[in-house]
Scaffold this motif. Structure first.
Motif, PDB file in Angstrom:
ATOM      1  N   ARG A   1       5.528  35.012  25.752  1.00 47.02           N
ATOM      2  CA  ARG A   1       6.544  35.967  26.230  1.00 47.02           C
ATOM      3  C   ARG A   1       7.159  36.439  25.041  1.00 47.02           C
ATOM      4  NH1 ARG A   1       7.449  32.243  30.856  1.00 47.02           N
ATOM      5  NH2 ARG A   1       9.329  31.411  29.955  1.00 47.02           N
TER       6      ARG A   1
ATOM      7  N   LEU B   1       5.489  40.528  29.435  1.00 46.39           N
ATOM      8  CA  LEU B   1       5.242  39.240  30.033  1.00 46.39           C
ATOM      9  C   LEU B   1       6.498  38.779  30.509  1.00 46.39           C
ATOM     10  CD1 LEU B   1       2.593  37.961  27.304  1.00 46.39           C
ATOM     11  CD2 LEU B   1       2.398  38.948  29.635  1.00 46.39           C
TER      12      LEU B   1
ATOM     13  N   THR C   1       4.325  32.520  33.766  1.00 45.60           N
ATOM     14  CA  THR C   1       4.301  33.996  32.998  1.00 45.60           C
ATOM     15  C   THR C   1       3.234  34.626  33.939  1.00 45.60           C
ATOM     16  OG1 THR C   1       4.832  33.151  30.765  1.00 45.60           O
ATOM     17  CG2 THR C   1       3.861  35.285  31.148  1.00 45.60           C
TER      18      THR C   1
ATOM     19  N   ILE D   1       1.817  38.808  33.902  1.00 44.47           N
ATOM     20  CA  ILE D   1       2.230  40.218  33.307  1.00 44.47           C
ATOM     21  C   ILE D   1       2.707  41.366  34.238  1.00 44.47           C
ATOM     22  CG2 ILE D   1      -0.268  40.838  33.627  1.00 44.47           C
ATOM     23  CD1 ILE D   1      -0.079  42.348  30.986  1.00 44.47           C
TER      24      ILE D   1
ATOM     25  N   CYS E   1      -0.335  37.422  22.558  1.00 42.14           N
ATOM     26  CA  CYS E   1      -0.284  36.448  23.678  1.00 42.14           C
ATOM     27  C   CYS E   1      -1.482  35.405  23.587  1.00 42.14           C
ATOM     28  CB  CYS E   1      -0.096  36.965  24.910  1.00 42.14           C
ATOM     29  SG  CYS E   1      -1.418  38.274  25.530  1.00 42.14           S
TER      30      CYS E   1
END
Ligand code: SF4
Ligand code: SF4
Length: 104
Positions: free
Chosen positions: A17, A25, A33, A35, A47
């Motif tokens: 993130r 994110l 997490t 998207i 990422c």
């Protein structure tokens, strides 16, 4: 081009993130997490390189010769392993020495 995050593997460390240049994110209620807008991902792989838990899968589209293959990374000291998984489950690994990356 986009990624998918496996909620069974994500431990919620948040590293991914911090690096997404598009702030795509986000933390879920459970601290993992996800998207927010997969279509807005431009595939920078930032990422991917941060996740040490194989939780982020990057889809290699037909435009990159991927035909359904996915990519994840695994860090081992200064070595970065880029692992491509084909639809039949076979894997190919490309290893880059991050200290020598600028030599190419
Ligand atoms: S880096 Fe990996 S384990 Fe950490 S929050 Fe992101 S997807 Fe989850
Ligand atoms: S690949 Fe890049 S743009 Fe896409 S979600 Fe990951 S960090 Fe963001």
């Amino acid at each position: 081009m986009s990624i998918r995050i496996d909620s069974h593997k994500c431990i919620g460390c948040g590293k991914c993130r911090e690096v997404c240049p598009g702030s795509l994110l986000l933390a879920t209620d459970s601290g993992q997490t996800d998207i927010s807008e997969p279509k807005d991902c431009w595939g920078c792989t930032s990422c991917l390189k941060e996740c040490n838990y194989n939780a982020i899968q990057y889809y290699l589209g037909a435009d990159m010769g991927g035909r359904g293959s996915t990519l994840y990374t695994r860090q081992e000291g200064q070595l970065m392993h880029w692992v491509v998984t084909a639809p039949n489950g076979s894997e190919k690994t490309i290893t880059i020495d991050t200290k020598q990356a600028n030599a190419y």
